[in-house]
Scaffold this active site. Structure first.
Site, PDB file in Angstrom:
ATOM      1  N   TYR A  20     -60.761  32.890 -41.500  1.00 20.05           N
ATOM      2  CA  TYR A  20     -61.602  33.752 -41.460  1.00 20.05           C
ATOM      3  C   TYR A  20     -60.831  34.178 -39.690  1.00 20.05           C
ATOM      4  O   TYR A  20     -61.919  35.105 -39.304  1.00 20.05           O
ATOM      5  CB  TYR A  20     -62.628  32.634 -40.615  1.00 20.05           C
ATOM      6  CG  TYR A  20     -64.006  32.130 -42.040  1.00 20.05           C
ATOM      7  CD1 TYR A  20     -63.778  33.059 -42.889  1.00 20.05           C
ATOM      8  CD2 TYR A  20     -64.066  31.167 -42.234  1.00 20.05           C
ATOM      9  CE1 TYR A  20     -64.652  32.941 -43.928  1.00 20.05           C
ATOM     10  CE2 TYR A  20     -64.048  30.378 -43.395  1.00 20.05           C
ATOM     11  CZ  TYR A  20     -64.179  31.472 -44.933  1.00 20.05           C
ATOM     12  OH  TYR A  20     -65.071  31.006 -45.787  1.00 20.05           O
ATOM     13  N   HIS A  25     -65.641  39.381 -38.862  1.00 19.50           N
ATOM     14  CA  HIS A  25     -67.490  38.925 -38.242  1.00 19.50           C
ATOM     15  C   HIS A  25     -66.559  37.522 -37.336  1.00 19.50           C
ATOM     16  O   HIS A  25     -67.939  37.063 -36.536  1.00 19.50           O
ATOM     17  CB  HIS A  25     -67.767  37.830 -39.495  1.00 19.50           C
ATOM     18  CG  HIS A  25     -69.037  37.644 -40.005  1.00 19.50           C
ATOM     19  ND1 HIS A  25     -70.217  38.298 -39.456  1.00 19.50           N
ATOM     20  CD2 HIS A  25     -70.090  36.536 -40.546  1.00 19.50           C
ATOM     21  CE1 HIS A  25     -71.291  37.886 -40.108  1.00 19.50           C
ATOM     22  NE2 HIS A  25     -71.203  37.032 -40.864  1.00 19.50           N
ATOM     23  N   PHE A  70     -70.759  27.271 -40.159  1.00 19.90           N
ATOM     24  CA  PHE A  70     -70.808  28.339 -39.999  1.00 19.90           C
ATOM     25  C   PHE A  70     -71.676  28.975 -39.630  1.00 19.90           C
ATOM     26  O   PHE A  70     -72.925  28.591 -39.306  1.00 19.90           O
ATOM     27  CB  PHE A  70     -70.420  28.594 -42.231  1.00 19.90           C
ATOM     28  CG  PHE A  70     -69.494  28.377 -42.319  1.00 19.90           C
ATOM     29  CD1 PHE A  70     -67.927  28.965 -42.583  1.00 19.90           C
ATOM     30  CD2 PHE A  70     -69.269  26.625 -42.380  1.00 19.90           C
ATOM     31  CE1 PHE A  70     -66.873  29.190 -43.469  1.00 19.90           C
ATOM     32  CE2 PHE A  70     -68.073  26.569 -43.303  1.00 19.90           C
ATOM     33  CZ  PHE A  70     -67.121  27.481 -43.582  1.00 19.90           C
ATOM     34  N   ASN A  72     -74.026  31.121 -40.311  1.00 14.40           N
ATOM     35  CA  ASN A  72     -75.711  31.227 -40.496  1.00 14.40           C
ATOM     36  C   ASN A  72     -76.184  30.142 -40.366  1.00 14.40           C
ATOM     37  O   ASN A  72     -77.823  29.483 -40.920  1.00 14.40           O
ATOM     38  CB  ASN A  72     -75.963  31.187 -42.354  1.00 14.40           C
ATOM     39  CG  ASN A  72     -75.251  30.504 -43.351  1.00 14.40           C
ATOM     40  OD1 ASN A  72     -74.414  29.327 -42.361  1.00 14.40           O
ATOM     41  ND2 ASN A  72     -75.355  30.626 -44.589  1.00 14.40           N
ATOM     42  N   ASP A  97     -70.530  40.355 -33.717  1.00 16.25           N
ATOM     43  CA  ASP A  97     -70.487  41.159 -34.556  1.00 16.25           C
ATOM     44  C   ASP A  97     -71.781  42.248 -34.677  1.00 16.25           C
ATOM     45  O   ASP A  97     -72.506  42.005 -35.031  1.00 16.25           O
ATOM     46  CB  ASP A  97     -70.052  41.387 -35.922  1.00 16.25           C
ATOM     47  CG  ASP A  97     -70.159  40.401 -36.548  1.00 16.25           C
ATOM     48  OD1 ASP A  97     -70.702  39.547 -36.236  1.00 16.25           O
ATOM     49  OD2 ASP A  97     -70.533  40.630 -38.093  1.00 16.25           O
ATOM     50  N   ASN A 118     -76.947  37.031 -40.047  1.00 15.95           N
ATOM     51  CA  ASN A 118     -77.466  35.230 -39.859  1.00 15.95           C
ATOM     52  C   ASN A 118     -77.320  34.368 -38.847  1.00 15.95           C
ATOM     53  O   ASN A 118     -78.169  33.879 -39.111  1.00 15.95           O
ATOM     54  CB  ASN A 118     -76.788  34.721 -41.348  1.00 15.95           C
ATOM     55  CG  ASN A 118     -77.416  35.626 -42.215  1.00 15.95           C
ATOM     56  OD1 ASN A 118     -78.179  35.771 -42.657  1.00 15.95           O
ATOM     57  ND2 ASN A 118     -76.441  35.537 -43.363  1.00 15.95           N
TER      58      ASN A 118
END
Length: 191
Positions: A20, A25, A70, A72, A97, A118
């Site tokens: 990632y 994100h 993560f 969220n 972001d 989220n």
């Protein structure tokens, strides 16, 4: 500028893991990593389920953080850090972001809704809405691409040409927020 002289908590939002690292994100992680470089600090694991780097930025004590949950689930680590370092919500800054801003546009604000983000939704559920946000524009997905697919993709080749400048400018905006206050920082960085 407030008279608060305790540490500020600057949280970059993103997802943990190498896969990632360069995703849209994860722009928040990129910004706090640059801030850590600027102050010569290294990230270390913290019991709050976050990586933290501590030091002084523009004359203020700062805790730079990357939640290792993560996106969220960011609220848990952020709340644990706020409580551990005894930081008032008014001295918490989330760098994230933002789909509703063109690529490389910045907006600083305090409070407000989560706009479907989220990570912000999780933090707001834990802290309430009255923390600072440095919103880093990533634009909207092209065509019919799903938002989730778009934010979990790396920046395009065209975007990468300006990415270092964009991250540098966002880090400058965080510094301005801490040293000059929200209103002055907004005048200089909101686009």
């Amino acid at each position: 500028m407030s008279e608060y002289d305790g540490p500020w908590l600057v949280v970059g939002l993103g997802n943990p893991g190498k896969e990632y690292a360069r995703n849209r994100h994860n722009i928040g992680f990129m910004v706090v990593e640059l801030l850590a470089q600027r102050i010569g600090a290294r990230f270390k694991a913290h019991k709050s389920r976050a990586q933290v780097a501590e030091g002084r930025l523009v004359g203020r004590r700062v805790v730079l953080a990357e939640p290792m949950s993560f996106m969220n689930l960011s609220g848990g680590p952020v709340t644990a850090l706020r409580d551990f370092y005894k930081v008032p919500t008014s001295a918490v800054v989330a760098v994230h972001d933002e789909l509703d801003l063109d690529y490389a546009a910045l907006r600083l604000k305090t409070g407000g809704g989560d706009n479907g983000h989220n990570g912000l939704k999780s933090i707001t559920k834990s802290l309430g809405p009255d923390y600072h946000r440095v919103r880093c524009g990533i634009g909207r997905p092209p065509g019919r691409m799903e938002v989730a697919d778009f934010v979990l993709k790396d920046f395009s080749a065209t975007e990468r040409k300006d990415l270092d400048w964009f991250v540098d400018r966002a880090a400058d905006a965080v510094e301005a927020l801490l040293s000059e206050g929200l209103e002055r920082a907004q005048q200089n960085y909101n686009s």
